[in-house]
Scaffold this motif. Structure first.
Motif: not given
Length: 273
Positions: A55-80
């Motif tokens: 449950r819950g949410s993670i937001d980084n500078e307006g981006q909903d991290v909990t909704a990320l999938k695929g390529h966007d999720l891989r880029l998030w893991r790189a930036s984090c």
């Protein structure tokens, strides 16, 4: 700003993280402390999305991290970028290649596994190693390095991801006091010089007080303290962790540190892993 809102993680009958809410300004260095099983590692893994929240949410500078999938999720893991206690290096591979593998989100899995790196990737890796005083070990097998050197290689590997956030899960737990200082100094330098947000799980209160702008103390999956290091008084620590157990851990930590170094930063108030 990184905003965690009512974040929870349930494993069967166990609630590892229970309704944690945090707002972390860009560029802040935050120490997360608590006993083993307090939920520290699970919290960091959810922020990185290595573990999905229940449950819950993670937001980084307006981006909903909990909704990320695929390529966007891989880029998030790189930036984090995530740094682990176990270093997560390939022992038989040389240091330089281990660091360049950190570019996997940008180069792709196949190119990384084939070690098909560009000149720019090599330059990034050498620059990162230089910052960690590890250029002389660049062509040495990672498995031949000391634990402290391996952890600094892991930091260099995280740096080449070009992150905006760095997460470190007990990065000094398996290191001797001298190497622990070098790793913490490296993380603080990256925080100050690059303006990266750094969240680091720690098992000693004195280390958190020495290096972090802010301390978050967890117990039973919940946040029991969130504030400046100076505000976490001995009375509050005892209220969170229990007087008897804490006293035992303080005595054990002082004795262990004195025997090993005699002069390194004393870790007077250990609060579990």
């Amino acid at each position: 700003m990184l905003v965690v809102e009512q974040l929870s993680k349930v494993f069967g009958d166990l609630t590892a993280v229970d309704g944690v809410s945090l707002a972390i300004p860009k560029g802040q260095m935050v120490g997360v402390i608590g006993r083993s099983g307090a939920g520290k590692s699970t919290l960091l893994r959810m922020i990185n999305r290595l573990t999905d929240p229940t449950r819950g949410s993670i937001d980084n500078e307006g981006q909903d991290v909990t909704a990320l999938k695929g390529h966007d999720l891989r880029l998030w893991r790189a930036s984090c970028a995530m740094i682990f206690q176990q270093f997560n290096l390939i022992d038989r591979m040389d240091v330089l290649t281990n660091v360049m593998v950190g570019r996997i989100a940008h180069t792709g899995f196949a190119r990384s596994m084939l070690r098909s790196f560009t000149d720019q990737d090599r330059v990034r890796a050498i620059q990162a190693l230089d910052r960690l005083d590890l250029v002389p070990q660049a062509l040495q097998r990672a498995g031949t390095l000391s634990g402290g050197q391996q952890q600094r290689v892991a930091i260099a590997k995280a740096l080449v991801q070009n992150p905006s956030i760095m997460l470190a899960d007990e990065p000094i737990a398996s290191l001797d006091p001298a190497n622990a200082v070098r790793v913490m100094e490296a993380l603080r330098s990256i925080n100050r010089t690059d303006g990266l947000t750094v969240l680091v799980n720690l098992h000693t209160l004195d280390t958190a007080r020495s290096y972090c702008d802010r301390i978050v103390a967890m117990k039973d999956g919940r946040v029991h303290f969130d504030g400046a290091p100076r505000a976490l008084t001995t009375e509050k620590v005892r209220a969170i962790y229990g007087t008897d157990d804490l006293s035992d851990e303080i005595n054990e930590a002082v004795t262990s540190t004195s025997l090993q170094t005699g002069s390194c930063r004393p870790q007077r108030q250990a609060v579990g892993t």
